[in-house]
Design an enzyme around this catalytic site. Structure first.
Site, PDB file in Angstrom:
ATOM      1  N   HIS A  20     -47.598  -6.570  17.085  1.00  0.00           N
ATOM      2  CA  HIS A  20     -46.841  -7.734  17.575  1.00  0.00           C
ATOM      3  C   HIS A  20     -47.122  -7.950  19.068  1.00  0.00           C
ATOM      4  CE1 HIS A  20     -43.770  -6.587  14.268  1.00  0.00           C
ATOM      5  NE2 HIS A  20     -44.257  -7.757  13.905  1.00  0.00           N
ATOM      6  N   LYS A  44     -33.618  -9.125   3.816  1.00  0.00           N
ATOM      7  CA  LYS A  44     -34.745  -8.195   3.762  1.00  0.00           C
ATOM      8  C   LYS A  44     -34.281  -6.751   3.960  1.00  0.00           C
ATOM      9  CE  LYS A  44     -39.298  -9.951   5.084  1.00  0.00           C
ATOM     10  NZ  LYS A  44     -40.285  -9.904   6.179  1.00  0.00           N
ATOM     11  N   ARG A  97     -53.164 -10.854   9.435  1.00  0.00           N
ATOM     12  CA  ARG A  97     -53.883  -9.592   9.270  1.00  0.00           C
ATOM     13  C   ARG A  97     -54.902  -9.743   8.141  1.00  0.00           C
ATOM     14  NH1 ARG A  97     -48.309  -6.527   9.304  1.00  0.00           N
ATOM     15  NH2 ARG A  97     -47.896  -8.589   8.451  1.00  0.00           N
ATOM     16  N   SER A 135     -44.827  -3.201  10.417  1.00  0.00           N
ATOM     17  CA  SER A 135     -43.520  -2.565  10.615  1.00  0.00           C
ATOM     18  C   SER A 135     -43.165  -1.740   9.380  1.00  0.00           C
ATOM     19  CB  SER A 135     -42.438  -3.621  10.830  1.00  0.00           C
ATOM     20  OG  SER A 135     -42.718  -4.368  11.987  1.00  0.00           O
TER      21      SER A 135
HETATM   22  P1  ADP Z   1     -42.162 -11.373   8.936  1.00  0.00           P
HETATM   23  O1  ADP Z   1     -40.930 -10.735   8.376  1.00  0.00           O
HETATM   24  O2  ADP Z   1     -42.048 -12.823   9.205  1.00  0.00           O
HETATM   25  O3  ADP Z   1     -43.444 -10.993   8.216  1.00  0.00           O
HETATM   26  P2  ADP Z   1     -42.983  -9.562  11.002  1.00  0.00           P
HETATM   27  O4  ADP Z   1     -42.072  -9.076  12.065  1.00  0.00           O
HETATM   28  O5  ADP Z   1     -43.428  -8.560  10.002  1.00  0.00           O
HETATM   29  O6  ADP Z   1     -42.241 -10.772  10.370  1.00  0.00           O
HETATM   30  O7  ADP Z   1     -44.254 -10.247  11.643  1.00  0.00           O
HETATM   31  C1  ADP Z   1     -44.157 -11.387  12.450  1.00  0.00           C
HETATM   32  C2  ADP Z   1     -45.519 -11.991  12.603  1.00  0.00           C
HETATM   33  O8  ADP Z   1     -46.393 -11.059  13.248  1.00  0.00           O
HETATM   34  C3  ADP Z   1     -46.219 -12.367  11.310  1.00  0.00           C
HETATM   35  O9  ADP Z   1     -46.976 -13.542  11.550  1.00  0.00           O
HETATM   36  C4  ADP Z   1     -47.143 -11.208  11.054  1.00  0.00           C
HETATM   37  O10 ADP Z   1     -48.267 -11.596  10.283  1.00  0.00           O
HETATM   38  C5  ADP Z   1     -47.543 -10.866  12.480  1.00  0.00           C
HETATM   39  N1  ADP Z   1     -47.978  -9.474  12.608  1.00  0.00           N
HETATM   40  C6  ADP Z   1     -47.299  -8.364  12.269  1.00  0.00           C
HETATM   41  N2  ADP Z   1     -48.015  -7.254  12.530  1.00  0.00           N
HETATM   42  C7  ADP Z   1     -49.193  -7.681  13.056  1.00  0.00           C
HETATM   43  C8  ADP Z   1     -50.380  -7.029  13.512  1.00  0.00           C
HETATM   44  N3  ADP Z   1     -50.530  -5.716  13.443  1.00  0.00           N
HETATM   45  N4  ADP Z   1     -51.390  -7.785  14.001  1.00  0.00           N
HETATM   46  C9  ADP Z   1     -51.251  -9.139  14.017  1.00  0.00           C
HETATM   47  N5  ADP Z   1     -50.180  -9.816  13.594  1.00  0.00           N
HETATM   48  C10 ADP Z   1     -49.155  -9.113  13.111  1.00  0.00           C
END
Ligand code: ADP
Length: 166
Positions: A20, A44, A97, A135
């Site tokens: 992130h 979630k 990703r 995460s």
């Molecule tokens: P959500 O519950 O909306 O998936 P996340 O907190 O998991 O929320 O992720 C928020 C955003 O960050 C999403 O667009 C996700 O694809 C992106 N994201 C999460 N981890 C990574 C990473 N390692 N590299 C690039 N983008 C990421």
């Protein structure tokens, strides 16, 4: 309306990872101001409370905004496009990703574009060194006692260890 380019980076951030943070760092090359929208996402079943997720995000992101002028971390629990309108945002930023992210993101972007065609969604490809970080897996590794130090900040790692102690 100001000509400032305002972006929203929405997510659950449960917890914030180095993946992130990498997206935030790069998003700041595109927008003048970035609002990190931390979705309450109670459905979630997040491991951390909304307040904890916000606090961890704020801590981790100060490195990119030492003067506190271009990043704002905020909770939201309503429609993303309404949140974008409230923030006067022109752009939604998301990270991509693997292809597994694509299907969901494609649908969501299409629906959001119908709700408000003035707000564009921009995708940043995960960088090579962060593309496998999620995460969800970080939590699973922490739960099983594995080393998470290269996926999250030391503050977040400490919280994860405490969260899954016992
Ligand atoms: P959500 O519950 O909306 O998936 P996340 O907190 O998991 O929320 O992720 C928020 C955003 O960050 C999403 O667009 C996700 O694809 C992106 N994201 C999460 N981890 C990574 C990473 N390692 N590299 C690039 N983008 C990421």
């Amino acid at each position: 309306m100001s000509d400032q380019r305002i972006g929203i980076y929405p997510g659950t951030f449960d917890p914030i990872t180095t993946g992130h943070c990498d997206i935030v760092r790069r998003a700041l090359k595109i927008v003048d101001k970035l609002v990190i929208g931390v979705a309450s996402n109670a459905g979630k079943g997040p491991a951390f409370s909304l307040d904890e997720r916000i606090e961890m995000a704020r801590n981790d992101l100060t490195q990119f905004d030492p003067n506190g002028s271009c990043i704002e971390v905020r909770a939201f629990d309503h429609l993303l496009m309404h949140f974008a309108e409230e923030m006067n945002a022109n752009v939604i930023l998301r990270g991509l990703r693997a292809v597994s992210d694509f299907d969901f993101e494609f649908q969501m972007t299409g629906m959001n574009a119908r709700l408000n065609p003035d707000v564009e969604t921009v995708f940043l490809m995960a960088s090579e060194s962060h593309q496998f970080i999620s995460s969800r897996f970080v939590k699973e590794i922490a739960q099983l006692g594995g080393d998470i130090s290269s996926f999250v900040s030391s503050e977040v790692a400490t919280r994860l260890v405490a969260r899954y102690r016992n």
